[in-house]
Design a protein around this motif. Structure first.
Motif, PDB file in Angstrom:
ATOM      1  N   VAL A 106      53.255   0.422  -5.873  1.00 50.58           N
ATOM      2  CA  VAL A 106      54.432   0.343  -4.993  1.00 50.58           C
ATOM      3  C   VAL A 106      54.090   0.227  -3.513  1.00 50.58           C
ATOM      4  CG1 VAL A 106      55.938   1.547  -6.616  1.00 50.58           C
ATOM      5  CG2 VAL A 106      54.627   2.870  -4.942  1.00 50.58           C
ATOM      6  N   THR A 107      52.796   0.174  -3.190  1.00 49.88           N
ATOM      7  CA  THR A 107      52.419   0.055  -1.774  1.00 49.88           C
ATOM      8  C   THR A 107      51.664  -1.240  -1.474  1.00 49.88           C
ATOM      9  OG1 THR A 107      50.397   1.346  -2.189  1.00 49.88           O
ATOM     10  CG2 THR A 107      52.332   2.533  -1.365  1.00 49.88           C
ATOM     11  N   ARG A 108      51.456  -2.072  -2.484  1.00 49.48           N
ATOM     12  CA  ARG A 108      50.807  -3.377  -2.266  1.00 49.48           C
ATOM     13  C   ARG A 108      51.877  -4.416  -1.931  1.00 49.48           C
ATOM     14  NH1 ARG A 108      45.919  -2.497  -1.009  1.00 49.48           N
ATOM     15  NH2 ARG A 108      46.863  -0.501  -0.519  1.00 49.48           N
ATOM     16  N   PHE A 109      51.743  -5.070  -0.812  1.00 53.25           N
ATOM     17  CA  PHE A 109      52.720  -6.075  -0.392  1.00 53.25           C
ATOM     18  C   PHE A 109      52.272  -7.448  -0.886  1.00 53.25           C
ATOM     19  CE2 PHE A 109      53.215  -2.677   2.751  1.00 53.25           C
ATOM     20  CZ  PHE A 109      54.578  -2.461   2.654  1.00 53.25           C
ATOM     21  N   ILE A 110      53.027  -7.999  -1.819  1.00 52.68           N
ATOM     22  CA  ILE A 110      52.651  -9.277  -2.417  1.00 52.68           C
ATOM     23  C   ILE A 110      53.680 -10.373  -2.155  1.00 52.68           C
ATOM     24  CG2 ILE A 110      51.333  -8.147  -4.250  1.00 52.68           C
ATOM     25  CD1 ILE A 110      53.671  -8.770  -6.145  1.00 52.68           C
ATOM     26  N   THR A 111      54.782 -10.035  -1.498  1.00 49.11           N
ATOM     27  CA  THR A 111      55.811 -11.042  -1.254  1.00 49.11           C
ATOM     28  C   THR A 111      55.310 -12.053  -0.218  1.00 49.11           C
ATOM     29  OG1 THR A 111      56.820  -9.533   0.346  1.00 49.11           O
ATOM     30  CG2 THR A 111      57.736  -9.565  -1.872  1.00 49.11           C
ATOM     31  N   LEU A 112      55.567 -13.324  -0.476  1.00 48.03           N
ATOM     32  CA  LEU A 112      55.068 -14.397   0.372  1.00 48.03           C
ATOM     33  C   LEU A 112      55.948 -14.580   1.606  1.00 48.03           C
ATOM     34  CD1 LEU A 112      54.272 -16.967  -2.462  1.00 48.03           C
ATOM     35  CD2 LEU A 112      52.659 -15.486  -1.277  1.00 48.03           C
ATOM     36  N   ASN A 113      55.297 -14.809   2.740  1.00 44.10           N
ATOM     37  CA  ASN A 113      56.012 -15.051   3.998  1.00 44.10           C
ATOM     38  C   ASN A 113      55.732 -16.484   4.455  1.00 44.10           C
ATOM     39  OD1 ASN A 113      56.958 -12.306   4.272  1.00 44.10           O
ATOM     40  ND2 ASN A 113      54.876 -11.742   4.811  1.00 44.10           N
ATOM     41  N   PHE A 114      56.616 -17.391   4.068  1.00 48.07           N
ATOM     42  CA  PHE A 114      56.408 -18.794   4.394  1.00 48.07           C
ATOM     43  C   PHE A 114      56.768 -19.076   5.850  1.00 48.07           C
ATOM     44  CE2 PHE A 114      57.090 -19.030  -0.245  1.00 48.07           C
ATOM     45  CZ  PHE A 114      55.950 -19.743  -0.597  1.00 48.07           C
ATOM     46  N   SER A 115      55.979 -19.947   6.477  1.00 44.54           N
ATOM     47  CA  SER A 115      56.284 -20.402   7.838  1.00 44.54           C
ATOM     48  C   SER A 115      57.444 -21.390   7.772  1.00 44.54           C
ATOM     49  CB  SER A 115      55.052 -21.079   8.452  1.00 44.54           C
ATOM     50  OG  SER A 115      53.939 -20.203   8.455  1.00 44.54           O
ATOM     51  N   SER A 116      58.427 -21.207   8.638  1.00 49.28           N
ATOM     52  CA  SER A 116      59.625 -22.057   8.562  1.00 49.28           C
ATOM     53  C   SER A 116      59.953 -22.747   9.881  1.00 49.28           C
ATOM     54  CB  SER A 116      60.829 -21.211   8.121  1.00 49.28           C
ATOM     55  OG  SER A 116      61.081 -20.174   9.055  1.00 49.28           O
ATOM     56  N   GLY A 117      59.079 -22.580  10.897  1.00 48.52           N
ATOM     57  CA  GLY A 117      59.387 -23.128  12.219  1.00 48.52           C
ATOM     58  C   GLY A 117      59.598 -24.630  12.222  1.00 48.52           C
ATOM     59  N   THR A 118      58.655 -25.371  11.649  1.00 48.45           N
ATOM     60  CA  THR A 118      58.743 -26.835  11.685  1.00 48.45           C
ATOM     61  C   THR A 118      59.875 -27.346  10.810  1.00 48.45           C
ATOM     62  OG1 THR A 118      56.352 -26.951  12.025  1.00 48.45           O
ATOM     63  CG2 THR A 118      57.455 -28.970  11.342  1.00 48.45           C
ATOM     64  N   ILE A 119      60.005 -26.791   9.620  1.00 53.70           N
ATOM     65  CA  ILE A 119      61.049 -27.276   8.706  1.00 53.70           C
ATOM     66  C   ILE A 119      62.437 -27.010   9.286  1.00 53.70           C
ATOM     67  CG2 ILE A 119      61.266 -25.191   7.296  1.00 53.70           C
ATOM     68  CD1 ILE A 119      61.204 -28.797   5.993  1.00 53.70           C
ATOM     69  N   ASP A 120      62.595 -25.891   9.996  1.00 56.11           N
ATOM     70  CA  ASP A 120      63.880 -25.596  10.638  1.00 56.11           C
ATOM     71  C   ASP A 120      64.187 -26.627  11.723  1.00 56.11           C
ATOM     72  OD1 ASP A 120      64.269 -23.420   9.012  1.00 56.11           O
ATOM     73  OD2 ASP A 120      63.590 -21.941  10.490  1.00 56.11           O
ATOM     74  N   GLN A 121      63.164 -27.001  12.503  1.00 60.21           N
ATOM     75  CA  GLN A 121      63.356 -28.017  13.542  1.00 60.21           C
ATOM     76  C   GLN A 121      63.732 -29.363  12.927  1.00 60.21           C
ATOM     77  OE1 GLN A 121      60.191 -28.322  16.481  1.00 60.21           O
ATOM     78  NE2 GLN A 121      59.710 -26.163  16.233  1.00 60.21           N
ATOM     79  N   LEU A 122      63.065 -29.720  11.838  1.00 62.30           N
ATOM     80  CA  LEU A 122      63.354 -30.992  11.178  1.00 62.30           C
ATOM     81  C   LEU A 122      64.796 -31.037  10.679  1.00 62.30           C
ATOM     82  CD1 LEU A 122      60.051 -31.510   9.145  1.00 62.30           C
ATOM     83  CD2 LEU A 122      60.898 -32.965  10.987  1.00 62.30           C
ATOM     84  N   ARG A 123      65.271 -29.916  10.175  1.00 61.97           N
ATOM     85  CA  ARG A 123      66.643 -29.868   9.666  1.00 61.97           C
ATOM     86  C   ARG A 123      67.657 -29.889  10.800  1.00 61.97           C
ATOM     87  NH1 ARG A 123      65.337 -25.068   5.402  1.00 61.97           N
ATOM     88  NH2 ARG A 123      64.787 -26.339   3.589  1.00 61.97           N
ATOM     89  N   ASN A 124      67.435 -29.028  11.791  1.00 62.02           N
ATOM     90  CA  ASN A 124      68.426 -28.863  12.852  1.00 62.02           C
ATOM     91  C   ASN A 124      68.490 -30.065  13.789  1.00 62.02           C
ATOM     92  OD1 ASN A 124      68.957 -26.301  11.827  1.00 62.02           O
ATOM     93  ND2 ASN A 124      67.484 -25.299  13.186  1.00 62.02           N
ATOM     94  N   ALA A 125      67.358 -30.727  14.015  1.00 63.76           N
ATOM     95  CA  ALA A 125      67.310 -31.842  14.960  1.00 63.76           C
ATOM     96  C   ALA A 125      67.373 -33.201  14.263  1.00 63.76           C
ATOM     97  CB  ALA A 125      66.029 -31.758  15.795  1.00 63.76           C
TER      98      ALA A 125
END
Length: 253
Positions: A106-125
């Motif tokens: 219960v103390t091992r962190f295995i959830t993935l943290n994906f980078s979303s900066g570029t994909i957010d820019q591509l969508r919004n712009a």
């Protein structure tokens, strides 16, 4: 006084045609110049987006690689817990192992943290229109779908994880754990546990075997969800590597 009138000869068709062509080419060249400048600006933006996307993907790969190793540790802890619970008799080392592997679950962190900066820019712009390589756009779309599926699996996994934690609260004396060491692993304070054993006659909150078997069931279910999450993680790693390769090939051109 004599007034001399200058005679105006009508222009010939050839002169009109020359003037028209000069005006046409001036407008056409201006248009082409503006179009070229806009084209070059968009290609620069496309280049910047692709470079940024590559950085995000490499960060994702680093995170997935680290979390993949942690998933291995978590799955191993689950196997050890089940193995110990179904032993007929427990030695002190088994008790220690059950405590340490339980807290590890219960103390091992295995959830993935994906980078979303570029994909957010591509969508919004509306940046997707700037990427001319349809293969890259298709791969990005496939990668994003993979992230969505992982998120769904992650939510289901966390739900099972919380049940494991709930069962631990029925079994373990949580005050016997010390501070994490430099590697982040939590230590067991054996002196504190021995004190509890001397006072209560047992190392756990209950000695009911059925409760431990129930705990083992929750651990095994959680292991199953983690194992499938790990498979999805490996598949996403493959997608990231393929997309990076495709983008790097495009950037060379």
């Amino acid at each position: 006084m004599e007034v001399h009138h200058h005679s105006h000869h009508p222009k010939k068709l050839k002169e009109y045609l020359q003037e028209f062509l000069m005006l046409f080419f001036a407008v056409f060249l201006g248009f082409m110049s503006e179009y070229y400048l806009e084209y070059r600006a968009e290609r620069h933006k496309e280049h910047d987006y692709l470079v940024s996307m590559t950085k995000d993907l490499k960060a994702d790969l680093d995170d997935m690689h680290t979390k993949d190793q942690t998933m291995d540790e978590l799955l191993l802890s689950g196997m050890k817990i089940t193995s110990i619970i179904y032993k007929p008799n427990w030695e002190d080392s088994d008790v220690d192992s059950l405590y340490l592997n339980s807290i590890n679950m219960v103390t091992r962190f295995i959830t993935l943290n994906f980078s979303s900066g570029t994909i957010d820019q591509l969508r919004n712009a509306g940046g997707f229109r700037l990427i001319l390589n349809e293969g890259i756009v298709a791969k990005i779309t496939e990668y994003e779908k993979g992230k969505q599926l992982i998120q769904v699996q992650q939510e289901a996994m966390m739900e099972r994880w919380s049940k494991v934690h709930h069962m631990q609260n029925k079994l373990l004396h949580l005050n016997v754990f010390g501070q994490p060491d430099r590697t982040g692993k939590i230590t067991l304070n054996r002196d504190e546990l021995n004190k509890i054993i001397s006072q209560t006659g047992k190392a756990f909150l209950t000695s009911d075997k059925n409760t431990f078997y129930e705990y083992s069931n929750y651990v095994n279910v959680s292991k199953g969800y983690v194992a499938f999450y790990q498979i999805m993680c490996k598949m996403q790693q493959q997608k990231a590597q393929e997309l990076i390769k495709l983008i790097e090939q495009e950037l060379v051109h």
